[in-house]
Design a protein around this motif. Sequence first.
Motif, PDB file in Angstrom:
ATOM      1  N   TRP A   7      17.221 -22.161  -3.894  1.00  8.53           N
ATOM      2  CA  TRP A   7      15.779 -22.220  -3.918  1.00  8.53           C
ATOM      3  C   TRP A   7      15.156 -21.120  -4.748  1.00  8.53           C
ATOM      4  N   TRP A 157      14.867 -29.953   9.270  1.00  8.24           N
ATOM      5  CA  TRP A 157      14.672 -28.991   8.199  1.00  8.24           C
ATOM      6  C   TRP A 157      15.437 -27.696   8.469  1.00  8.24           C
ATOM      7  N   TRP A 161      18.274 -26.492   5.946  1.00  8.99           N
ATOM      8  CA  TRP A 161      17.940 -25.287   5.186  1.00  8.99           C
ATOM      9  C   TRP A 161      18.951 -24.178   5.457  1.00  8.99           C
ATOM     10  N   GLN A 165      21.204 -22.580   2.586  1.00  9.34           N
ATOM     11  CA  GLN A 165      20.633 -21.340   2.066  1.00  9.34           C
ATOM     12  C   GLN A 165      21.200 -20.079   2.695  1.00  9.34           C
ATOM     13  N   LEU A 231      14.515 -28.109   0.243  1.00 10.07           N
ATOM     14  CA  LEU A 231      15.799 -28.656   0.665  1.00 10.07           C
ATOM     15  C   LEU A 231      16.440 -29.373  -0.505  1.00 10.07           C
TER      16      LEU A 231
END
Length: 333
Positions: A7, A157, A161, A165, A231
């Motif tokens: 991201w 989410w 995520w 991440q 995402l």
Amino acid sequence: SDHSPLWGSGVSCAGGGASSKASPVAEAEEIAEADEGTDPNYRVKVFVFFAFSLGVQAFMSYSGGATPASLPAILAANPDMTQFEQSLLGSLDKIGQVIASPLWGLALQKFPTKCLLVLGLFFNTVFSLAFGFVSSKYMMFIAKFIQGCTESQQIIWGNVWTATQAPRHLLSIWMNLGGVAAGLGTALGQGMAGFSIQGGMPYCFSYSVQAGALGLLWLLLLFVPSRHLCLPSQPALDGEDVLERQGGNAGLCGRLGLLARRRLYLLTLLCIAENNFIVGGLQFFWTRFFCDGPWTLDLGTVTLAGLLVQGVGMGLGIFLGPLFINRLGGYDD
């Protein structure tokens, strides 16, 4: 570079191309960067994780403990509520989660992530507050159902995520903390509702606390750049979509069929379902049995005992969970 954080700049929140396969050297460099704390996005990742993946999940799960603890007060305000309606009140959020999860899964792939998160958190905050103040049991049912529908978005989410991440050396711990946050939120809701009602406060007080915390997190979310919440459009393993590789261009039914043939996936679903069944049943049964049953204990004592039981369980999970997963090879295996 190919092994830069997902991201960072240039990653779209809705849609996106397939990721390139990182070499073992690149993966080792990425892990080394995280271990040394030189990842330029490391602090932002930590902030997003604790504020929105854990914080929002904790306060959305808050009502799961507040509702059983508030049930005696809710029944006093709605004396005509039947046993079936009491059970329905405790399960409508879970029903909402089941119904809304597939829809949120599709929406998170097609629409901007931040817009959906802002929308979902806003409605969860509004209906969490409404649940504590409405007097009609039917409005309570609606509020509880929408709470579950919006909570499922956060569950999807937050898990995706975190899995994509989290720093590699912290992945097991971060994934485990997601469940811990939900448990802490439930325990906080149970404690806040139980002790406040025992102290003479109306049950709407505990839901005001929940709505206030969620409202602050919603305001904070507005100022977070959307690229930090993105995402991946296609969940990847080693740079490829495993289901796409095995199933070609199979549609939704074909992909579900592939998942149904994975024994580990089915066993995991079974374990999660059994755990939620036991935990949800005990939470709703706990207050009624010890307050109104043969024990006739006061609400404060029952609440304290429930918090102690949950605390011991969560402590064991925090300590043993990452050790067990890492011993098996971590999430990569």
